[in-house]
Design an enzyme around this catalytic site. Sequence first.
Site, mmCIF file in Angstrom:
data_model
loop_
_atom_site.group_PDB
_atom_site.id
_atom_site.type_symbol
_atom_site.label_atom_id
_atom_site.label_comp_id
_atom_site.label_asym_id
_atom_site.label_seq_id
_atom_site.Cartn_x
_atom_site.Cartn_y
_atom_site.Cartn_z
ATOM 1 N N CYS A 171 -32.778 -47.584 24.565
ATOM 2 C CA CYS A 171 -32.507 -48.700 25.471
ATOM 3 C C CYS A 171 -31.962 -49.854 24.625
ATOM 4 C CB CYS A 171 -33.785 -49.131 26.188
ATOM 5 S SG CYS A 171 -33.583 -50.650 27.157
ATOM 6 N N ASP A 185 -34.798 -43.350 25.574
ATOM 7 C CA ASP A 185 -34.439 -42.859 26.897
ATOM 8 C C ASP A 185 -34.135 -41.374 26.761
ATOM 9 O OD1 ASP A 185 -34.585 -45.254 28.407
ATOM 10 O OD2 ASP A 185 -32.642 -45.885 27.631
ATOM 11 N N VAL A 190 -14.329 -27.227 22.153
ATOM 12 C CA VAL A 190 -15.111 -28.036 21.228
ATOM 13 C C VAL A 190 -15.964 -27.090 20.391
ATOM 14 C CG1 VAL A 190 -17.045 -28.457 22.832
ATOM 15 C CG2 VAL A 190 -16.580 -30.077 20.974
ATOM 16 N N GLU A 191 -16.031 -27.357 19.105
ATOM 17 C CA GLU A 191 -16.872 -26.548 18.221
ATOM 18 C C GLU A 191 -18.318 -26.986 18.456
ATOM 19 O OE1 GLU A 191 -19.307 -25.188 15.587
ATOM 20 O OE2 GLU A 191 -18.750 -27.252 15.069
ATOM 21 N N SER A 192 -19.184 -26.027 18.745
ATOM 22 C CA SER A 192 -20.519 -26.346 19.267
ATOM 23 C C SER A 192 -21.429 -27.060 18.263
ATOM 24 C CB SER A 192 -21.200 -25.094 19.809
ATOM 25 O OG SER A 192 -21.354 -24.131 18.795
ATOM 26 N N HIS A 250 -27.581 -46.043 30.250
ATOM 27 C CA HIS A 250 -27.353 -44.647 30.634
ATOM 28 C C HIS A 250 -25.898 -44.387 30.997
ATOM 29 C CE1 HIS A 250 -31.596 -44.610 30.546
ATOM 30 N NE2 HIS A 250 -31.866 -44.664 31.833
ATOM 31 N N GLU A 251 -25.344 -45.266 31.812
ATOM 32 C CA GLU A 251 -23.974 -45.075 32.288
ATOM 33 C C GLU A 251 -22.988 -45.083 31.113
ATOM 34 O OE1 GLU A 251 -26.406 -47.218 35.457
ATOM 35 O OE2 GLU A 251 -26.163 -47.389 33.287
#
Length: 154
Positions: free
Chosen positions: A52, A59, A74-76, A93-94
């Site tokens: 936060c 969070d 994307v390479e994991s 969060h957004e």
Amino acid sequence: MTEDRYSGLKQLGGNAKQPASPAEAVLERVPAMMNGKHAMVRFTCPEFTSLCPMTGQPDFAHIVIDYIPGEWLVESKSLKLFLTSYRNHGDFHEACTLQIADRLVELLSPVWLRIGAYWYPRGGIPIDVFWQTGTPPEGAWIPPQGVPGYRGRG
């Protein structure tokens, strides 16, 4: 030939240091080799954490990333390191959710991408954040993300 496709990867197959922040994290990509098929790729991160920005308290979220690759995957391992770099990052969060989506879209230029971030409650209110690049291609199988509405998220 396979080795040539992966020769530029710096994190896979070795000891990669955890990035201190999302800005320092390096996302890597590999050729998709999808042969024109619109296969959907899903990454699920059920234990995502960030901070936060006001209190510094952690969070927690369950994040689901779905995408239909264009030329790149994307390479994991790099994705895992990128996502875990948020443990030290303070943002709402957004903002966290959209930053993840923006980085992936910038890196991959996918045919389609959506992100669902199912945040656990703070102050008694869960916040879920959803975004996608647009309409998925016709005929693509896009299963539901399968994360229930908040009832203990279990």
